[in-house]
Scaffold this motif. Structure first.
Motif, short mmCIF file in Angstrom:
data_model
loop_
_atom_site.label_atom_id
_atom_site.label_comp_id
_atom_site.label_asym_id
_atom_site.label_seq_id
_atom_site.Cartn_x
_atom_site.Cartn_y
_atom_site.Cartn_z
N LEU A 26 0.84 -1.19 0.00
CA LEU A 26 0.00 0.00 0.00
C LEU A 26 0.88 1.24 0.00
O LEU A 26 1.65 1.46 0.94
N VAL A 48 -11.65 -5.62 -3.37
CA VAL A 48 -11.17 -4.24 -3.31
C VAL A 48 -11.96 -3.48 -2.25
O VAL A 48 -11.40 -2.69 -1.48
N ILE A 51 -10.52 -4.14 1.19
CA ILE A 51 -9.24 -3.43 1.36
C ILE A 51 -9.53 -1.95 1.60
O ILE A 51 -8.92 -1.32 2.46
N HIS A 52 -10.48 -1.41 0.85
CA HIS A 52 -10.88 -0.02 1.00
C HIS A 52 -11.37 0.26 2.42
O HIS A 52 -10.97 1.23 3.06
N LEU A 55 -8.49 0.02 4.94
CA LEU A 55 -7.62 1.20 4.84
C LEU A 55 -8.27 2.43 5.47
O LEU A 55 -7.60 3.21 6.14
N LEU A 67 -11.56 8.35 -0.37
CA LEU A 67 -10.39 7.48 -0.45
C LEU A 67 -10.46 6.76 -1.79
O LEU A 67 -11.46 6.15 -2.13
N LEU A 69 -8.43 4.06 -4.50
CA LEU A 69 -7.42 3.01 -4.66
C LEU A 69 -7.12 2.84 -6.14
O LEU A 69 -8.04 2.84 -6.97
N TYR A 70 -5.83 2.66 -6.45
CA TYR A 70 -5.40 2.47 -7.83
C TYR A 70 -4.43 1.31 -7.92
O TYR A 70 -3.62 1.10 -7.01
N ALA A 76 -8.53 2.56 -11.33
CA ALA A 76 -9.24 2.24 -10.10
C ALA A 76 -10.02 0.95 -10.34
O ALA A 76 -10.92 0.91 -11.18
N LEU A 98 -0.84 -1.34 -4.61
CA LEU A 98 -2.04 -0.51 -4.59
C LEU A 98 -1.67 0.87 -4.06
O LEU A 98 -1.10 0.99 -2.99
N HIS A 99 -1.97 1.88 -4.84
CA HIS A 99 -1.76 3.27 -4.42
C HIS A 99 -3.07 3.80 -3.87
O HIS A 99 -4.13 3.48 -4.40
N TYR A 100 -2.99 4.57 -2.81
CA TYR A 100 -4.19 5.15 -2.23
C TYR A 100 -4.00 6.65 -2.05
O TYR A 100 -2.89 7.13 -1.85
#
Length: 107
Positions: A26, A48, A51-52, A55, A67, A69-70, A76, A98-100
């Motif tokens: 992350l 996803v 995870i979202h 996070l 927020l 996520l990519y 996304a 995963l970028h946030y």
């Protein structure tokens, strides 16, 4: 961290030979807070959306905070996508990146 989150997600100290879990990394982007632990082992069936949610709790975001996520700074993923599917298609060096961020960045 509460017990529920600890049981669902674990740090990279868990043995990586466990075939039921994959490693995700992350990474913060833009104005998002940086996590102390960036590597996590998650079950392949996690979505996803899970995870979202994890996070959001970890970052202690307000319900009004956005927020995003990519995957690999490119797109996304849909909330119902599993980590296994993303990992199979987009893993880099044996981990899913995963970028946030709190504001829309890519896609």
């Amino acid at each position: 961290m509460d017990e529920e989150l600890t049981s669902e997600f674990s740090t990279s100290r868990v043995v990586t030979e466990n075939k039921e879990k994959i490693e995700i990394l992350l990474k913060a982007t833009g104005n998002a807070p940086i996590l102390k632990t960036k590597k996590w082992m998650v079950e392949k069936e996690k979505t996803v959306a899970s995870i979202h949610e994890f996070l959001r709790k970890l970052l202690k975001l307000d319900p009004s905070d956005s927020l995003f996520l990519y995957v690999n700074q490119a797109f996304a993923p849909p909330p119902d996508q599993t980590m296994k599917n993303l990992y199979d298609c987009y893993n880099t060096d044996g981990r899913l990146i995963l970028h946030y961020c709190k504001t829309q960045a890519w896609g």
